[in-house]
Structures are given as C-alpha cells and as structure tokens.
Design a protein around this motif. Structure first.
Motif, PDB file in Angstrom:
ATOM      1  N   THR A 108     -10.356 -14.343  41.651  1.00  0.00           N
ATOM      2  CA  THR A 108      -8.901 -14.232  41.745  1.00  0.00           C
ATOM      3  C   THR A 108      -8.399 -13.014  40.956  1.00  0.00           C
ATOM      4  N   HIS A 109      -8.927 -12.849  39.765  1.00  0.00           N
ATOM      5  CA  HIS A 109      -8.493 -11.728  38.924  1.00  0.00           C
ATOM      6  C   HIS A 109      -8.866 -10.387  39.562  1.00  0.00           C
ATOM      7  N   SER A 110      -9.998 -10.352  40.249  1.00  0.00           N
ATOM      8  CA  SER A 110     -10.446  -9.085  40.836  1.00  0.00           C
ATOM      9  C   SER A 110      -9.463  -8.552  41.869  1.00  0.00           C
ATOM     10  N   TYR A 111      -8.709  -9.457  42.520  1.00  0.00           N
ATOM     11  CA  TYR A 111      -7.764  -9.020  43.538  1.00  0.00           C
ATOM     12  C   TYR A 111      -6.619  -8.203  42.936  1.00  0.00           C
ATOM     13  N   GLU A 112      -6.430  -8.303  41.622  1.00  0.00           N
ATOM     14  CA  GLU A 112      -5.345  -7.578  40.962  1.00  0.00           C
ATOM     15  C   GLU A 112      -5.758  -6.157  40.555  1.00  0.00           C
ATOM     16  N   LEU A 113      -7.061  -5.845  40.696  1.00  0.00           N
ATOM     17  CA  LEU A 113      -7.572  -4.552  40.252  1.00  0.00           C
ATOM     18  C   LEU A 113      -7.781  -3.609  41.432  1.00  0.00           C
ATOM     19  N   GLN A 114      -7.787  -2.316  41.156  1.00  0.00           N
ATOM     20  CA  GLN A 114      -7.965  -1.318  42.206  1.00  0.00           C
ATOM     21  C   GLN A 114      -9.407  -1.279  42.700  1.00  0.00           C
ATOM     22  N   GLU A 115     -10.351  -1.213  41.797  1.00  0.00           N
ATOM     23  CA  GLU A 115     -11.766  -1.188  42.162  1.00  0.00           C
ATOM     24  C   GLU A 115     -12.521  -2.006  41.118  1.00  0.00           C
ATOM     25  N   PRO A 116     -12.530  -3.319  41.288  1.00  0.00           N
ATOM     26  CA  PRO A 116     -13.098  -4.197  40.247  1.00  0.00           C
ATOM     27  C   PRO A 116     -14.624  -4.155  40.220  1.00  0.00           C
ATOM     28  N   ILE A 117     -15.148  -4.394  39.027  1.00  0.00           N
ATOM     29  CA  ILE A 117     -16.582  -4.609  38.853  1.00  0.00           C
ATOM     30  C   ILE A 117     -16.758  -5.896  38.045  1.00  0.00           C
ATOM     31  N   PHE A 118     -17.964  -6.490  38.188  1.00  0.00           N
ATOM     32  CA  PHE A 118     -18.233  -7.791  37.578  1.00  0.00           C
ATOM     33  C   PHE A 118     -19.431  -7.679  36.642  1.00  0.00           C
ATOM     34  N   GLN A 119     -19.344  -8.390  35.533  1.00  0.00           N
ATOM     35  CA  GLN A 119     -20.448  -8.483  34.576  1.00  0.00           C
ATOM     36  C   GLN A 119     -20.532  -9.928  34.087  1.00  0.00           C
ATOM     37  N   PRO A 120     -21.731 -10.403  33.751  1.00  0.00           N
ATOM     38  CA  PRO A 120     -21.815 -11.735  33.135  1.00  0.00           C
ATOM     39  C   PRO A 120     -21.221 -11.688  31.728  1.00  0.00           C
ATOM     40  N   PHE A 121     -20.522 -12.731  31.360  1.00  0.00           N
ATOM     41  CA  PHE A 121     -19.960 -12.811  30.013  1.00  0.00           C
ATOM     42  C   PHE A 121     -21.060 -13.234  29.038  1.00  0.00           C
ATOM     43  N   ILE A 122     -21.197 -12.474  27.968  1.00  0.00           N
ATOM     44  CA  ILE A 122     -22.217 -12.753  26.957  1.00  0.00           C
ATOM     45  C   ILE A 122     -21.519 -13.054  25.637  1.00  0.00           C
ATOM     46  N   GLN A 123     -21.842 -14.199  25.068  1.00  0.00           N
ATOM     47  CA  GLN A 123     -21.245 -14.598  23.800  1.00  0.00           C
ATOM     48  C   GLN A 123     -21.996 -13.912  22.659  1.00  0.00           C
ATOM     49  N   GLY A 124     -21.282 -13.277  21.777  1.00  0.00           N
ATOM     50  CA  GLY A 124     -21.925 -12.602  20.655  1.00  0.00           C
ATOM     51  C   GLY A 124     -20.927 -11.775  19.869  1.00  0.00           C
ATOM     52  N   GLN A 125     -21.444 -10.898  19.052  1.00  0.00           N
ATOM     53  CA  GLN A 125     -20.596 -10.038  18.231  1.00  0.00           C
ATOM     54  C   GLN A 125     -20.509  -8.659  18.883  1.00  0.00           C
ATOM     55  N   GLU A 126     -19.287  -8.243  19.227  1.00  0.00           N
ATOM     56  CA  GLU A 126     -19.107  -6.935  19.853  1.00  0.00           C
ATOM     57  C   GLU A 126     -19.027  -5.860  18.766  1.00  0.00           C
ATOM     58  N   ILE A 127     -19.757  -4.809  18.977  1.00  0.00           N
ATOM     59  CA  ILE A 127     -19.748  -3.700  18.022  1.00  0.00           C
ATOM     60  C   ILE A 127     -19.461  -2.392  18.748  1.00  0.00           C
ATOM     61  N   SER A 128     -19.008  -1.423  17.990  1.00  0.00           N
ATOM     62  CA  SER A 128     -18.890  -0.044  18.459  1.00  0.00           C
ATOM     63  C   SER A 128     -19.877   0.798  17.666  1.00  0.00           C
ATOM     64  N   VAL A 129     -20.450   1.778  18.331  1.00  0.00           N
ATOM     65  CA  VAL A 129     -21.365   2.707  17.674  1.00  0.00           C
ATOM     66  C   VAL A 129     -20.809   4.112  17.865  1.00  0.00           C
ATOM     67  N   ASP A 130     -20.396   4.733  16.762  1.00  0.00           N
ATOM     68  CA  ASP A 130     -19.901   6.111  16.802  1.00  0.00           C
ATOM     69  C   ASP A 130     -21.044   7.064  16.510  1.00  0.00           C
ATOM     70  N   GLY A 131     -21.117   8.132  17.273  1.00  0.00           N
ATOM     71  CA  GLY A 131     -22.194   9.087  17.039  1.00  0.00           C
ATOM     72  C   GLY A 131     -21.847  10.468  17.536  1.00  0.00           C
ATOM     73  N   TYR A 132     -22.766  11.391  17.281  1.00  0.00           N
ATOM     74  CA  TYR A 132     -22.614  12.782  17.719  1.00  0.00           C
ATOM     75  C   TYR A 132     -23.970  13.282  18.182  1.00  0.00           C
ATOM     76  N   VAL A 133     -23.992  13.859  19.375  1.00  0.00           N
ATOM     77  CA  VAL A 133     -25.208  14.462  19.926  1.00  0.00           C
ATOM     78  C   VAL A 133     -25.055  15.972  19.852  1.00  0.00           C
ATOM     79  N   ASP A 134     -26.028  16.657  19.247  1.00  0.00           N
ATOM     80  CA  ASP A 134     -25.913  18.109  19.076  1.00  0.00           C
ATOM     81  C   ASP A 134     -26.299  18.846  20.355  1.00  0.00           C
TER      82      ASP A 134
END
Length: 652
Positions: free
Chosen positions: A504-530
């Motif tokens: 139902t929610h996908s019908y509200e989006l322009q080009e929806p994609i789906f992923q399985p929901f995974i329970q856990g701790q979400e993190i961000s990783v900041d980095g720099y590639v030379d």
C-alpha cells in the motif's frame, strides 16, 4: 658538518632561509627525515623523501607532530613588513608570530623525542637608541647579547615574547631538550622580499631604483649563510640561550648600490632624503666565535651576482608565476548551499588552515539561501545542466574559484560528468566519477553491485515478491522497508511494515524499492577516499536521534574490527572524497549495509571532529599533496554531536 639529529621539523620551510636549509639537509646524511611546514605550496626542488605540510601551522596538532616525532625543531616561520608596519599588520602579527610560536611549542614541549629547539629571533629586539642616529654615523655599533632591549616594532615584540616563553620552558624542560635563540641580522637572499632582491628585479626590468638612507650601516647576512649557521648552531648542543648571528662586518647601503652598479653599469638610482634616523648596527660575534669555528663568509660582492643570476634564470617562468599569483589562492564554491551552515563553517575552518586568503563562495538557486550569511561571497547560480556548463566555468574563473564542493544528491551526476572538463579549466571538484555516483544514487544498482562483489548489502528489489529467493528465503513474519529508488532514502520512508502495508505504501512513491526490515542498531560511517582509491580515514557513529533522515544526536563508537572489515568493501565502490555509509548491526555481530551517500553528510561534521578531515584533505590533494603526509588521526575518546538550532546575531 655532521648533524646529530635525524628527524627535523622546520616551520617556514618555503621561505628564503628555509629553502636554503632544506637544500643543505638534502645533501647531508640520507637517513635524515624532514617535516617541512609552510603556508606556501611545496617548492618544486624539495626532495620527495621529505614530508611537506602546506597550511597554517596554527592548526598543527599534538597528535600530528607526535607521529613525526622530531628530535630537532627549527622555527623559522614568521610574518613581517619591511617598511613601517601598517595598521592591518596588528592581527597578522599576532596570528603568525605571537600565536604561532606559542602554539608550535605547546604541541611539542612534551614530546619525548624532542632534544633541541632553534628559534630564529631578530636583532630588532635591541633598543634602537643603541644604533639609530640623527646624524650620519661614522661606523656601526656592535650589539652584544647583553645590551638593553626595547623592540622597535610588533615583529620585534613577538620575537622577544617567544624568547621569554622559551626561557620559561627551559626552567621545566631543560633535561628534556635544549633551546638556543640566534638573533639574526639584516637578511637577504635569492627569491627574497628584501630590498636587495627587489632592487635586482627592478633593474632587470629597466626601472630606476629609489635609495633612502644611503649612509646607513647594516649587517647584511646572506640567507645561504643563515641556513648554514643555524644548522651549525643546532649541532652545537652545548650552546643555549641568546646568541647573535650576523657577519660582524656592517656595510653601508651605498655599498649595496655600488655592487649593483658594477653589475648594471647603466643603472639609474634616485637618492632621496628622509627624516628616518640613520641606522648603524652590526652583530658582536664574540660569543659565537668562542664556540663555533665558522663565520658567515659570503660578501655582497659574491651574493649579489648570485641573486642577479637567480632572478635572470627565473624570468622565463616569472610571467606564468605572476599570472598564477594574480588568480589568487583559488577560492571555494559550495554549491546548493541552502541552509547548510555547519558544513559551511567546516569548509571555512579547513580553508583557513590551508590558506587564510581563500574565500568561501556560497552558490544556490535561491537568492535567499540562509547559509549565504556565513560566506565571503554569494552566487545565485544557474541550474546545474549541461547547457549551462560553459557559463558556470566562465563565472568560476571570473570569481577566482578553483575548488567546488557539491552538497546535494541531485547535482552529483552533473559535477561527476564534467569533472575532467572542470579540471582542465583549473577547477577541482570534490566528487566521485560518474560510475561511482550512479552506483550510490541508484539503490537497485548499489544492491546489485554489492551482491556481485560479495558485500553484505541488504537485499533490495523493485518487487516485493522478488526479495525471496532459493538462497535467501524470507521468514513468514518478515517486515519490510519501502523507500524511493533514487535520492535520500529517508524521504517517504515506510519502515517495519507488514507485506500488505508495504504494498500500500509503495503506491505513494514514484519508483519504490523494497528491502527486508532488519532489527538492530543503525550506524553511519563517515570516511574519505583519496585520489589513489584508498580509504584515508574512517569513523563509525550511532544515530541516537534521527529527524527527517538526519542524525540530530549522534555519537562516535570504537569498532576497529568493523572498520577494518568495511575498508575493502568501501574501496570496491570506486569512490573519491567524503562519503557516508549507512549500515545495520545485529545482535549476532551481523553487518548489513543499507546504502552509501557519496558526498559529505548532514551530520558528518562529527566525522571531522573525530579525525576525518575531509575538506582539508581535499584542498591538500587539489594542491598536489600526497595524503600520506597528512595521516588520519582518530579522536582518542568518543564524541557526541547535538545538532540544535541557534540564534546568531551579527553586525549589519
């Protein structure tokens, strides 16, 4: 000469004395390592094996200099004005003389490696009443180290202040390192700012020179001799405290003019009377000669022809150098600046450390962009489209812009597509190549690339039923995440939805994609590639409070094994510059990569504070530096960043 030191830090290494010193060190023991620091770019003839740090050394950290671990520090860096100091010199003198000297000793005074400090002071410390006269002097006054002091200008004041600071440190650190402070006399040399070099350049151009105070005496000290003397003084570890460094043989200004006339027989000189007192000073070298079996040998008659030859040799490249100088230091454009005030402040800080003359230009389609109030200039830009590229390049060149930092997903493909064209125009863009940008912007392509590369990327599909495969069947009670295929994944996000609600929610989006929901701790990783494709710095942080996809509260975490595991994964993506990787950590130590943003993130300012110095590294690489000279130094303890609105009051 043998030097009992192997790791030497030289501040002001691109100056006239510093360059002579580096040349001498390069010809000595091949085991000698040098860390050369200066605001100016690396001189072309500096040996590749010597490290070079371009930028404001006020930003040098204890960790950075500790990695190099110098056993000898030679402090040459200083700013000065040859004529009467101007009103604007007030701030410049404080930052690049007083503050810099204090800072450089602050970050080194407790280093176990440090054994010797040589501080280049000045005879300007002595009371000018000793050597300034209303009438033409018959001979020069020899100034002794014990003579009265009364600095005659701000530069002299700054030199004296640091002499006293070193004397203070000596009471606590004498057993750790020794300090010696040579008071240097009237310096001149190749590629100098001194009057002798300026006169040579004027005469080569066929101009008339103006001579003030022809009867004054100065103790002229050739820069090559100064460098030699400082190294000999460094090696003489038993010598501490104040010591004069000059020739001890003053010459009149008229002698300089006479030597110039011998080399330019047709020269024109205009002698001008002045109410400035006559100077007649020279170094009393008694203490020096009692302990060092060497005196500066180079006379005006030898040095001036060398300066003339040097200036003649560089005339072929002078026009190009002047053209480059006229363009300025290369200002920075932050495109799509909008309300990105923390990012703007981070760029300003990096630019100030690299070259204080760099200006920050804010660019945006909106003439009322909030962050315009925090920049040195504003540009209401045209749309980032291929048709507008010539106009954008032309305007960048007119504004002296040499660096571009894109900040919005929607413009990354444009800047990536034209990165080579912009580079040919002298403009470096902080963006990955087109393939890497497309790989990160398209979540389907990102997931496909990850699966084919064996990366732990969360399964992603355009169809809900396609997520289940023979290899990865979904559990009966699986919940789902629904988001847009392109752009920021947090916009219109459907999180932890059962199958029917996900559809139902996908019908509200322009080009929806789906992923399985995974329970856990979400993190961000900041980095720099030379530029070589290697990860230069990497930190992880938890997303403690998220509003509209951005971390309002975020905290760094120490997970070295995880970061080591992620490094080869990130390098497979083919990125360049800053990035933010989103991932999920599960209780069973599982790692699930969600997506990667190939630009500086909204909360990535915490990454800078934690050691991922993205914008400073970009400026260094754009200038041609090897980032191995600017190693990643992570923060030694966890850091938390809270992003809260703030009222700013500024003068109109």
């Amino acid at each position: 000469m043998e030097l009992p030191f192997k790791r030497i830090f030289i501040s002001g290494a691109a100056g006239v004395i510093g360059q002579e010193m580096v040349r001498r060190l390069a010809s000595l023991d091949s085991d000698i390592q040098v860390l050369a620091g200066d605001l100016k770019p690396r001189p072309a003839d500096f040996p590749a094996r010597f490290q070079y740090r371009q930028g404001d050394l006020n930003a040098l950290t204890e960790q950075e200099i500790g990695i190099f671990a110098p056993d000898l520090f030679i402090h040459l860096a200083a700013t000065f004005e040859r004529s009467t100091e101007t009103y604007g010199f007030w701030e410049e003198n404080f930052r690049h003389n007083v503050q810099l000297s204090h800072h450089l000793m602050t970050v080194q005074k407790d280093l176990p490696s440090l054994r010797r400090v040589v501080f280049a002071s000045s005879y300007l410390i002595y009371d000018p009443a000793l050597y300034n006269f209303a009438e033409v002097p018959a001979q020069a006054t020899s100034l002794r180290e014990t003579d009265p002091i009364l600095p005659r200008n701000l530069t002299g004041m700054a030199k004296l202040a640091h002499e006293i600071e070193l004397r203070f440190l000596d009471t606590f650190r004498a057993q750790q390192f020794s300090t010696v402070t040579p008071r240097i006399y009237r310096g001149y040399g190749r590629n100098g700012r001194d009057i002798t070099s300026r006169w040579v350049r004027m005469l080569l151009a066929g101009e008339e020179i103006t001579v003030y105070g022809a009867e004054s005496f100065f103790d002229y000290l050739y820069a090559a001799d100064t460098a030699e003397g400082l190294l000999r003084l460094a090696a003489a570890e038993s010598i501490t405290g104040i010591i004069n460094l000059g020739t001890g043989r003053a010459r009149r200004v008229s002698d300089v003019v006479d030597v110039l006339r011998q080399n330019f027989p047709e020269m024109r000189a205009n002698y001008v009377a002045s109410d400035i007192p006559f100077e007649a000073s020279q170094a009393d070298m008694t203490r020096w000669t009692s302990q060092i079996d060497w005196l500066p040998p180079t006379t005006l008659e030898v040095a001036i022809p060398e300066i003339i030859a040097f200036e003649r040799a560089r005339q072929d490249t002078l026009a190009a150098a002047e053209t480059a100088a006229a363009k300025g230091p290369g200002h920075i454009l932050i495109s799509s600046i909008s309300a990105k005030v923390p990012l703007t402040e981070a760029v300003k800080n990096a630019a100030k450390r690299f070259n204080p003359s760099i200006k920050i230009i804010g660019g945006d389609l909106n003439p009322q962009a909030l962050a315009f109030h925090y920049t040195d200039g504003q540009w209401v830009m045209p749309l980032a489209s291929d048709d507008n590229l010539p106009a954008i390049i032309r305007q960048c060149q007119e504004m002296g812009i040499a660096h571009i930092i894109p900040t919005r997903d929607g413009e990354l493909a444009f800047w990536a597509r034209h990165r080579a064209t912009l580079a040919a125009a002298g403009i470096a863009v902080l963006v990955s190549d087109s393939a890497a940008v497309q790989r990160c912007l398209d979540k389907i392509e990102f997931a496909t690339f990850g699966r084919l590369s064996g990366l732990p990327v969360i399964p992603t599909s355009l169809r809900l039923d396609a997520l289940a495969t023979d290899r990865e069947p979904l559990a009966a009670n699986t919940a789902f995440v629904v988001k847009e295929r392109y752009g920021a994944g947090s916009l219109s996000l459907g999180l932890n939805l059962p199958e029917a609600a996900a559809l139902t929610h996908s019908y509200e989006l322009q080009e929806p994609i789906f992923q399985p929901f995974i329970q856990g701790q979400e993190i961000s990783v900041d980095g720099y590639v030379d530029r070589t494709g290697h990860v230069h710095g990497l930190i992880a942080r938890t997303r403690d409070l998220v509003v509209r996809g951005e971390s309002q509260i975020t905290t760094t975490i120490e997970v070295p094994e995880l970061l080591a595991r992620l490094t080869p994964t990130i390098e497979k993506l083919g990125l360049y510059g800053p990035f933010v990787l989103q991932a999920m950590l599960t209780d069973d130590d599982g790692l699930h990569i969600i997506e990667c943003n190939c630009r500086f993130g909204g909360a990535s300012t915490l990454g800078i504070a934690a050691g991922v110095d993205s914008f400073f590294w970009f400026l260094q690489e754009a200038a041609g530096a090897d980032l191995s000279q600017f190693p990643f130094r992570p923060a030694t303890r966890p850091l938390r960043q809270i992003r809260a609105a703030a009222d700013v009051v500024m003068p109109m």
